[in-house]
Design a protein around this motif. Structure first.
Motif, PDB file in Angstrom:
ATOM      1  N   SER A 143       2.377  14.458 -17.864  1.00 52.70           N
ATOM      2  CA  SER A 143       1.183  14.761 -18.645  1.00 52.70           C
ATOM      3  C   SER A 143       0.794  16.216 -18.396  1.00 52.70           C
ATOM      4  O   SER A 143       0.349  16.578 -17.308  1.00 52.70           O
ATOM      5  CB  SER A 143       0.040  13.828 -18.237  1.00 52.70           C
ATOM      6  OG  SER A 143      -1.080  14.076 -19.050  1.00 52.70           O
ATOM      7  N   GLY A 144       0.996  17.013 -19.410  1.00 55.39           N
ATOM      8  CA  GLY A 144       0.660  18.418 -19.265  1.00 55.39           C
ATOM      9  C   GLY A 144       1.109  19.223 -20.461  1.00 55.39           C
ATOM     10  O   GLY A 144       1.731  18.705 -21.392  1.00 55.39           O
ATOM     11  N   VAL A 145       0.767  20.499 -20.413  1.00 57.75           N
ATOM     12  CA  VAL A 145       1.073  21.426 -21.492  1.00 57.75           C
ATOM     13  C   VAL A 145       1.526  22.753 -20.894  1.00 57.75           C
ATOM     14  O   VAL A 145       1.141  23.100 -19.780  1.00 57.75           O
ATOM     15  CB  VAL A 145      -0.158  21.649 -22.406  1.00 57.75           C
ATOM     16  CG1 VAL A 145      -0.538  20.360 -23.131  1.00 57.75           C
ATOM     17  CG2 VAL A 145      -1.346  22.189 -21.616  1.00 57.75           C
ATOM     18  N   ALA A 146       2.330  23.473 -21.642  1.00 61.67           N
ATOM     19  CA  ALA A 146       2.740  24.827 -21.258  1.00 61.67           C
ATOM     20  C   ALA A 146       1.949  25.812 -22.107  1.00 61.67           C
ATOM     21  O   ALA A 146       1.774  25.612 -23.315  1.00 61.67           O
ATOM     22  CB  ALA A 146       4.236  25.019 -21.470  1.00 61.67           C
ATOM     23  N   VAL A 147       1.475  26.873 -21.458  1.00 61.34           N
ATOM     24  CA  VAL A 147       0.664  27.880 -22.129  1.00 61.34           C
ATOM     25  C   VAL A 147       1.209  29.254 -21.760  1.00 61.34           C
ATOM     26  O   VAL A 147       1.316  29.585 -20.568  1.00 61.34           O
ATOM     27  CB  VAL A 147      -0.826  27.754 -21.722  1.00 61.34           C
ATOM     28  CG1 VAL A 147      -1.662  28.866 -22.335  1.00 61.34           C
ATOM     29  CG2 VAL A 147      -1.377  26.392 -22.110  1.00 61.34           C
ATOM     30  N   ASP A 148       1.534  30.047 -22.769  1.00 59.83           N
ATOM     31  CA  ASP A 148       2.062  31.394 -22.554  1.00 59.83           C
ATOM     32  C   ASP A 148       0.948  32.299 -22.038  1.00 59.83           C
ATOM     33  O   ASP A 148      -0.185  32.242 -22.519  1.00 59.83           O
ATOM     34  CB  ASP A 148       2.606  31.936 -23.879  1.00 59.83           C
ATOM     35  CG  ASP A 148       3.388  33.223 -23.718  1.00 59.83           C
ATOM     36  OD1 ASP A 148       3.023  34.066 -22.865  1.00 59.83           O
ATOM     37  OD2 ASP A 148       4.370  33.413 -24.442  1.00 59.83           O
ATOM     38  N   VAL A 149       1.277  33.159 -21.061  1.00 61.19           N
ATOM     39  CA  VAL A 149       0.272  34.033 -20.450  1.00 61.19           C
ATOM     40  C   VAL A 149       0.188  35.414 -21.081  1.00 61.19           C
ATOM     41  O   VAL A 149      -0.522  36.276 -20.571  1.00 61.19           O
ATOM     42  CB  VAL A 149       0.465  34.159 -18.915  1.00 61.19           C
ATOM     43  CG1 VAL A 149       0.306  32.809 -18.253  1.00 61.19           C
ATOM     44  CG2 VAL A 149       1.800  34.798 -18.571  1.00 61.19           C
ATOM     45  N   ALA A 150       0.875  35.628 -22.201  1.00 62.03           N
ATOM     46  CA  ALA A 150       0.719  36.906 -22.898  1.00 62.03           C
ATOM     47  C   ALA A 150      -0.678  36.935 -23.519  1.00 62.03           C
ATOM     48  O   ALA A 150      -1.164  35.926 -24.011  1.00 62.03           O
ATOM     49  CB  ALA A 150       1.789  37.055 -23.973  1.00 62.03           C
ATOM     50  N   GLY A 151      -1.314  38.080 -23.453  1.00 60.85           N
ATOM     51  CA  GLY A 151      -2.635  38.231 -24.041  1.00 60.85           C
ATOM     52  C   GLY A 151      -3.723  38.308 -22.987  1.00 60.85           C
ATOM     53  O   GLY A 151      -3.458  38.343 -21.786  1.00 60.85           O
ATOM     54  N   SER A 152      -4.945  38.313 -23.471  1.00 65.16           N
ATOM     55  CA  SER A 152      -6.097  38.442 -22.576  1.00 65.16           C
ATOM     56  C   SER A 152      -6.386  37.113 -21.897  1.00 65.16           C
ATOM     57  O   SER A 152      -5.992  36.054 -22.385  1.00 65.16           O
ATOM     58  CB  SER A 152      -7.328  38.886 -23.372  1.00 65.16           C
ATOM     59  OG  SER A 152      -7.793  37.805 -24.180  1.00 65.16           O
ATOM     60  N   PRO A 153      -7.115  37.141 -20.773  1.00 68.04           N
ATOM     61  CA  PRO A 153      -7.508  35.889 -20.121  1.00 68.04           C
ATOM     62  C   PRO A 153      -8.256  34.947 -21.064  1.00 68.04           C
ATOM     63  O   PRO A 153      -8.063  33.729 -21.027  1.00 68.04           O
ATOM     64  CB  PRO A 153      -8.385  36.343 -18.952  1.00 68.04           C
ATOM     65  CG  PRO A 153      -7.877  37.712 -18.628  1.00 68.04           C
ATOM     66  CD  PRO A 153      -7.510  38.310 -19.958  1.00 68.04           C
ATOM     67  N   GLU A 154      -9.087  35.499 -21.920  1.00 64.11           N
ATOM     68  CA  GLU A 154      -9.846  34.668 -22.860  1.00 64.11           C
ATOM     69  C   GLU A 154      -8.909  33.998 -23.866  1.00 64.11           C
ATOM     70  O   GLU A 154      -9.094  32.820 -24.207  1.00 64.11           O
ATOM     71  CB  GLU A 154     -10.904  35.504 -23.584  1.00 64.11           C
ATOM     72  CG  GLU A 154     -12.000  36.024 -22.675  1.00 64.11           C
ATOM     73  CD  GLU A 154     -11.587  37.206 -21.786  1.00 64.11           C
ATOM     74  OE1 GLU A 154     -10.563  37.892 -22.082  1.00 64.11           O
ATOM     75  OE2 GLU A 154     -12.278  37.452 -20.781  1.00 64.11           O
ATOM     76  N   GLU A 155      -7.902  34.733 -24.348  1.00 56.49           N
ATOM     77  CA  GLU A 155      -6.931  34.146 -25.288  1.00 56.49           C
ATOM     78  C   GLU A 155      -6.117  33.049 -24.618  1.00 56.49           C
ATOM     79  O   GLU A 155      -5.877  31.996 -25.215  1.00 56.49           O
ATOM     80  CB  GLU A 155      -5.984  35.238 -25.826  1.00 56.49           C
ATOM     81  CG  GLU A 155      -6.652  36.235 -26.735  1.00 56.49           C
ATOM     82  CD  GLU A 155      -5.782  37.462 -27.011  1.00 56.49           C
ATOM     83  OE1 GLU A 155      -5.963  38.046 -28.091  1.00 56.49           O
ATOM     84  OE2 GLU A 155      -4.937  37.829 -26.161  1.00 56.49           O
ATOM     85  N   ILE A 156      -5.702  33.285 -23.392  1.00 58.76           N
ATOM     86  CA  ILE A 156      -4.920  32.294 -22.646  1.00 58.76           C
ATOM     87  C   ILE A 156      -5.762  31.036 -22.412  1.00 58.76           C
ATOM     88  O   ILE A 156      -5.289  29.902 -22.602  1.00 58.76           O
ATOM     89  CB  ILE A 156      -4.427  32.887 -21.309  1.00 58.76           C
ATOM     90  CG1 ILE A 156      -3.509  34.087 -21.562  1.00 58.76           C
ATOM     91  CG2 ILE A 156      -3.713  31.819 -20.473  1.00 58.76           C
ATOM     92  CD1 ILE A 156      -3.306  34.978 -20.350  1.00 58.76           C
TER      93      ILE A 156
END
Length: 172
Positions: A143-156
């Motif tokens: 149970s989980g998701v992958a999130v790309d860290v490109a971009g600003s902290p707010e976008e992430i």
């Protein structure tokens, strides 16, 4: 009323767990715990010296994080923890069934660049190769998701919130 998830922000050093974790916790209106604070002093000493931790080194750390997560069950929370191996995530799930993972992912060059600009952190960039070598990404049955860290902290953070909304179970 749905019960909030306990979310483990995972990934290799330098992906932004300590930055994204508090932002995500604020968005979800739940407490945040910094996973590094659960390390025994011996672990911090090893990492500061550039020595990768062993599985034996990680067990008490994982157990402490698992206990925190278990204590937040039914209330929600966000905790950072590299959780690089499936066995580590299994240990956390054994302690706190129902935890979900947000795997912060990124290009090695971007992660290394971000690590090189951090100040006051004990993890040297020299350990990044061992982190990537150890990493076992989330498997389809986790149970989980992958999130790309490109971009600003707010976008992430926004990507993480949106991705968490797709998971079955309690509303994040």
């Amino acid at each position: 009323m749905n019960t909030p998830h306990v979310v483990v922000i995972m990934g290799v050093a330098g992906t932004g767990k300590t930055t994204i974790g508090p932002l995500l916790a604020a968005r979800l209106d739940v407490p945040y715990a910094e996973g590094d604070d659960f390390h025994p002093p011996a672990n911090i000493g090893k990492m500061t010296a550039g020595t990768p931790l062993t599985d034996d080194d990680r067990r008490p750390w994982l157990d402490a994080i698992g206990a925190w997560a278990q204590g937040r069950a039914g209330h929600g929370g966000v905790v950072s923890c590299s959780a690089l191996k499936r066995a580590y995530r299994d240990r956390l799930r054994a302690a706190a069934p129902g935890v979900v993972f947000v795997h912060l992912t990124g290009d090695r060059a971007l992660v290394e660049d971000r690590m090189s600009h951090r100040q006051g952190h004990f993890m040297p960039t020299a350990l990044l190769d061992s982190q990537f070598a150890t990493l076992q990404p989330l498997e389809p049955d986790e149970s989980g998701v992958a999130v790309d860290v490109a971009g600003s902290p707010e976008e992430i953070t926004e990507r993480a919130v949106t991705a968490l909304e797709t998971l079955p179970g309690p509303t994040p």
